[in-house]
Motif scaffolding. Structure first.
Motif, PDB file in Angstrom:
ATOM      1  N   GLY A  84       0.859  -1.170  -0.073  1.00  0.00           N
ATOM      2  CA  GLY A  84      -0.053   0.176   0.129  1.00  0.00           C
ATOM      3  C   GLY A  84       0.965   1.380  -0.122  1.00  0.00           C
ATOM      4  N   SER A  85       0.513   2.361  -0.233  1.00  0.00           N
ATOM      5  CA  SER A  85       1.283   3.540  -0.367  1.00  0.00           C
ATOM      6  C   SER A  85       1.562   3.895   1.009  1.00  0.00           C
ATOM      7  CB  SER A  85       0.554   4.734  -1.323  1.00  0.00           C
ATOM      8  OG  SER A  85      -0.691   5.132  -0.802  1.00  0.00           O
ATOM      9  N   ASP A  86       0.763   3.788   2.128  1.00  0.00           N
ATOM     10  CA  ASP A  86       1.131   3.681   3.489  1.00  0.00           C
ATOM     11  C   ASP A  86       2.725   3.103   3.497  1.00  0.00           C
ATOM     12  OD1 ASP A  86      -1.273   5.113   4.143  1.00  0.00           O
ATOM     13  OD2 ASP A  86      -2.043   3.434   5.018  1.00  0.00           O
ATOM     14  N   TYR A 110      -3.696  14.648   4.780  1.00  0.00           N
ATOM     15  CA  TYR A 110      -3.646  13.104   5.105  1.00  0.00           C
ATOM     16  C   TYR A 110      -3.013  12.823   6.553  1.00  0.00           C
ATOM     17  CZ  TYR A 110      -3.256   7.924   4.919  1.00  0.00           C
ATOM     18  OH  TYR A 110      -3.303   6.748   5.037  1.00  0.00           O
ATOM     19  N   ASP A 180       2.029  12.955  -3.027  1.00  0.00           N
ATOM     20  CA  ASP A 180       1.134  11.792  -2.969  1.00  0.00           C
ATOM     21  C   ASP A 180      -0.005  11.834  -3.747  1.00  0.00           C
ATOM     22  OD1 ASP A 180      -0.652   9.858  -1.761  1.00  0.00           O
ATOM     23  OD2 ASP A 180      -0.460  10.608   0.285  1.00  0.00           O
ATOM     24  N   TYR A 183      -5.257  10.060  -5.265  1.00  0.00           N
ATOM     25  CA  TYR A 183      -6.473  10.162  -5.955  1.00  0.00           C
ATOM     26  C   TYR A 183      -6.197  10.838  -7.371  1.00  0.00           C
ATOM     27  CZ  TYR A 183      -7.646   9.330  -1.224  1.00  0.00           C
ATOM     28  OH  TYR A 183      -7.905   8.720   0.054  1.00  0.00           O
ATOM     29  N   THR A 206      -1.176   4.590  -5.855  1.00  0.00           N
ATOM     30  CA  THR A 206      -1.706   3.386  -4.900  1.00  0.00           C
ATOM     31  C   THR A 206      -2.694   2.769  -5.762  1.00  0.00           C
ATOM     32  OG1 THR A 206      -2.894   2.439  -3.119  1.00  0.00           O
ATOM     33  CG2 THR A 206      -3.658   4.747  -3.998  1.00  0.00           C
ATOM     34  N   SER A 208      -4.937   1.151  -4.163  1.00  0.00           N
ATOM     35  CA  SER A 208      -6.231   0.922  -3.375  1.00  0.00           C
ATOM     36  C   SER A 208      -7.480   1.842  -3.968  1.00  0.00           C
ATOM     37  CB  SER A 208      -5.813   1.570  -2.108  1.00  0.00           C
ATOM     38  OG  SER A 208      -4.837   0.868  -1.462  1.00  0.00           O
ATOM     39  N   LYS A 209      -7.151   2.695  -4.808  1.00  0.00           N
ATOM     40  CA  LYS A 209      -8.563   3.703  -5.132  1.00  0.00           C
ATOM     41  C   LYS A 209      -8.938   3.113  -6.855  1.00  0.00           C
ATOM     42  CE  LYS A 209      -7.099   5.493  -1.397  1.00  0.00           C
ATOM     43  NZ  LYS A 209      -7.751   5.297   0.032  1.00  0.00           N
ATOM     44  N   ARG A 217      -3.284  -4.527  -0.759  1.00  0.00           N
ATOM     45  CA  ARG A 217      -2.287  -3.426  -0.404  1.00  0.00           C
ATOM     46  C   ARG A 217      -1.037  -3.470  -1.318  1.00  0.00           C
ATOM     47  NH1 ARG A 217      -3.833  -0.480   1.398  1.00  0.00           N
ATOM     48  NH2 ARG A 217      -2.336  -0.193   2.915  1.00  0.00           N
TER      49      ARG A 217
HETATM   50  N1  PMP Z   1      -2.477   9.021   0.801  1.00  0.00           N
HETATM   51  C1  PMP Z   1      -3.465   9.387   0.977  1.00  0.00           C
HETATM   52  C2  PMP Z   1      -3.567  10.992   0.647  1.00  0.00           C
HETATM   53  C3  PMP Z   1      -4.518   8.521   1.438  1.00  0.00           C
HETATM   54  O1  PMP Z   1      -5.938   9.133   1.484  1.00  0.00           O
HETATM   55  C4  PMP Z   1      -4.271   7.171   1.579  1.00  0.00           C
HETATM   56  C5  PMP Z   1      -5.598   6.265   2.123  1.00  0.00           C
HETATM   57  N2  PMP Z   1      -5.852   6.114   3.191  1.00  0.00           N
HETATM   58  C6  PMP Z   1      -3.282   6.701   1.395  1.00  0.00           C
HETATM   59  C7  PMP Z   1      -2.277   7.662   1.156  1.00  0.00           C
HETATM   60  C8  PMP Z   1      -2.943   5.479   1.806  1.00  0.00           C
HETATM   61  O2  PMP Z   1      -3.426   4.360   0.811  1.00  0.00           O
HETATM   62  P1  PMP Z   1      -2.974   2.746   0.640  1.00  0.00           P
HETATM   63  O3  PMP Z   1      -2.352   2.421   1.847  1.00  0.00           O
HETATM   64  O4  PMP Z   1      -4.090   2.177   0.758  1.00  0.00           O
HETATM   65  O5  PMP Z   1      -2.176   3.023  -0.474  1.00  0.00           O
END
Ligand code: PMP
Length: 351
Positions: A84-86, A110, A180, A183, A206, A208-209, A217
């Protein structure tokens, strides 16, 4: 207090959005994609040989790195992947924000950034967004230990024009600037082309979206080869095998289906634009969003009340009881049917 507690690393953790699980729920609270991943992802997972799970995955995540690099016209050496990008962002904080000077990020953004900064003991400052929730680029033209911001920003959805992003990068050749772009695929302009021009730019995205894979992840960063090498050095000093075999296989299949990616992103953009019109008609206001969510406030009904009323109907949105934003709701864009039900409820509740 036990004596050993003095040596504990104490942190106030990030609070993720809740993950309720009612069959009838409309889940608009964590910016997930309402559509399933590309069909190839299911095929890739079904085709997996469980026997291979005895073996460690490829520590370089080579297939996924290559697929991403090909997709964005980059060299493999310009791409880093993580859980995930986290994970990618956390590794980036650890790798690049290693100065005594404060790292800069907006006051409304964030809410993981300050958590990582505290965890890694990185000093930081948070320049305030203007009254319309726009980043003031001049706030980032001073001495600092690094810069990070989402574009579009979260939870506001506001996009900074690419020329302003470039201005920030150009003013900061002595530090790393992380953009980052969680989106960006919902109509924003990516800073990716700028990585060839600026060796201090890291662009993070990411799956994720826009690729409907929050549960898998997968995140990645693109930058010049030197930045990616430094990131990998830190990663290998932390955990060699961050990406498991299923995530690697599913990730490759997702990147390979460009048509599906574009189709689902376009559907979300279309539904977002429809939702904006409906919300405006109901007395909501919001800054224009280029993301898969809208950050809205109502002219009379308090956000906290609406949040609870929606929740009772199993319609989940996100509410942040924080300074400056405690009268706003962050509403993720679901399917057209989900948004219709959401709007129908509001019409009834607000009349
Ligand atoms: N950056 C931003 C701005 C986000 O809103 C999110 C989602 N919570 C993330 C990073 C992390 O997303 P993920 O770890 O699912 O890639």
């Amino acid at each position: 207090m036990s004596k050993w507690e003095a040596n504990v690393r104490k942190v106030i953790p990030y609070t993720p959005g809740e993950q309720p699980n009612q069959p009838d729920m409309i889940k608009l609270n964590t910016n997930e994609n309402p559509y399933p991943p590309a069909p190839g992802v299911e095929k890739a997972l079904k085709g997996m040989d469980t026997d291979t799970m005895r073996l460690y995955p490829d520590p370089t995540a080579g297939d996924l790195v290559h697929a991403i690099a090909q997709n964005y016209g980059l060299k493999d050496e310009q791409v880093f992947v993580g859980v995930g990008s986290d994970d990618v962002l956390a590794m980036s904080f650890l790798t690049f924000f290693n100065s005594e000077k404060p790292v800069l990020f907006p006051d409304i953004t964030y809410s993981f950034y300050d958590v990582w900064a505290d965890l890694f003991r990185i000093p930081y400052e948070r320049p305030a967004l203007d009254e319309n929730f726009h980043i003031k680029k001049e706030d980032y033209f001073k001495e600092n230990g690094g810069i990070v911001f989402p574009n579009p920003n979260a939870p506001t959805g506001v996009e900074m024009p690419l020329a302003d992003v470039e201005d920030i990068i150009r003013h900061n050749p002595e530090v790393i600037v992380i953009v980052d772009e969680a989106y960006v695929d919902f109509g924003g302009q990516s800073a990716l082309p700028l990585i060839e021009k600026y060796d201090n730019l890291l662009v993070v995205q990411t799956f994720s979206k826009s690729r409907s894979m929050a549960g898998m992840r997968i995140g990645f960063a693109c930058g010049n080869e030197k930045l990616i090498k430094f990131l990998n050095d830190v990663k290998y000093s932390f955990n060699s095998y961050t990406m498991d075999r299923t995530a690697l296989a599913a990730g490759v299949a997702a990147v390979e289906d460009q048509a599906y990616f574009e189709e689902t992103c376009n559907k979300i953009i279309e539904t977002r634009e429809w939702t904006k019109k409906e919300l405006t008609a109901l007395g909501f206001s919001f800054q224009d969003s280029k993301s898969n969510f809208i950050f809205a406030t109502h002219k009379t009904c308090p956000a906290a009340e609406l949040f609870e009323a929606l929740r009772e109907q199993h319609i989940y949105v996100r509410y942040f009881p924080k300074d400056r934003i405690d009268n706003f709701l962050r509403i993720t864009i679901g399917t057209k049917e989900e948004m219709q039900k959401f709007i129908d409820f509001l019409k009834d509740y607000l009349k």
